[in-house]
Scaffold this motif. Structure first.
Motif: not given
Length: 332
Positions: A73-79
């Motif tokens: 489960r992705p929680i944060v995916v950015g930069g």
């Protein structure tokens, strides 16, 4: 799993210095492209890592995989920031695949200069409070990034690094306090050699995570279970006590005593290559000239590796092991 890019600030500052004299729109456009590039590398690495997990799970489960839920489960995916929840035994597979893909893509899009990552894995039961696990992950991540913060020159020479913690009881929030209280022998020697570098050899080749996994599997499957269970307890009494036990275990290995079902005992040549002259070795990295043992780190691998590649009596263990090693870049 909690990941963060290394030296992104240096990369952006380097680009800013090249833009002196350029108009504000030009500078903004260049920086926007760089940000988009980092995000693109993140998405590429995420896709590669998720697909590796899906492929492994499909082979493990067989025909029922179409109705199986992905244990991720992705929680944060950015930069360059990534935080995900994942079933613990898939965490090493996901991490190594992600890091290698991220370095590959950044090298491709950044004039041949790869960016690296710091990685933290915290393993805990599903009932463990997420907020506390995340706080621990931030502390573990700081440990991973600190070990490569100096000594590598420019950012493209800095390797990615990983630290991990297996939580079995309620612990402090700070990894340094945890290591001081739970991972320190009576003589001050350390019961862990973490953090480790990933994908590229660091100051100590032995402390490359891929090598730790390869050697750890050999130790876990090749030493008698009774011997293995007692080694960490022995090491808690310090390197001198461990030396005496080492000599006895070495004799038993040379005589091939204490075998186990479905697995060959560790060969004497392999044992001496992994452990040298003691279960403790002096590592001078991280600015600390201390004796450390990898025994605890090897044992903790059973929490972050699929059991099918450690225990060889599953129906398709051989195929799963080949697939795992292929994805993470480990030579058998």
């Amino acid at each position: 799993i909690h990941m963060d890019g290394n030296d992104l600030g240096k990369l952006f500052l380097g680009q800013i210095s090249k833009l002196k004299g350029k108009s504000t729109p030009e500078r903004l456009q260049t920086m926007a492209k760089l940000s988009a590039c980092v995000d693109k590398c993140n998405q590429f690495a995420m896709n590669e890592a998720v697909n590796a997990v899906l492929e492994f799970e499909s082979l493990r489960i067989g025909e029922d995989h179409k109705t199986h839920k992905v244990p991720l489960r992705p929680i944060v995916v950015g930069g360059d920031d990534v935080t995900i929840l994942i079933r613990a035994d898939l965490s090493a597979l996901f991490t190594l695949k992600y890091v290698k893909a991220f370095e590959q893509k950044t090298k491709e899009l950044n004039e041949g200069k790869a960016l690296s990552l710091g990685v933290a894995i915290v393993v805990a039961s599903s009932s463990y409070p997420f907020a506390k696990a995340f706080t621990l992950a931030e502390s573990v991540l700081d440990s991973a990034k600190t070990c490569t913060a100096t000594g590598y020159g420019s950012y493209e020479n800095r390797p990615s690094s990983i630290d991990y913690l297996v939580v079995t009881n309620d612990v402090e929030y700070d990894i340094e306090d945890i290591r001081k209280h739970l991972y320190t022998a009576t003589d001050g020697s350390l019961l862990t050699a973490k953090p480790f570098v990933i994908n590229r050899d660091g100051k100590n080749e032995t402390l490359r995570f891929e090598y730790v996994i390869a050697d750890g599997i050999k130790v876990i499957t090749g030493l008698p279970r009774g011997t293995l269970r007692g080694l960490l307890t022995t090491c808690r009494n310090g390197k001198d006590v461990a030396k005496k036990i080492f000599e006895q275990v070495n004799k038993n290995v040379s005589r091939q005593l204490g075998g186990r079902n479905n697995n060959d005992l560790l060969k004497e040549e392999t044992f001496n290559k992994i452990f040298k002259e003691n279960f403790f070795t002096k590592y001078s990295s991280y600015g600390q000239d201390k004796y450390r043992t990898l025994i605890g780190d090897y044992l903790e691998l059973t929490s972050i590796l699929p059991k099918e590649i450690i225990v060889g009596d599953f129906k398709n263990s051989s195929e799963l092991k080949d697939l795992f090693f292929e994805h993470v870049g480990i030579s058998k």
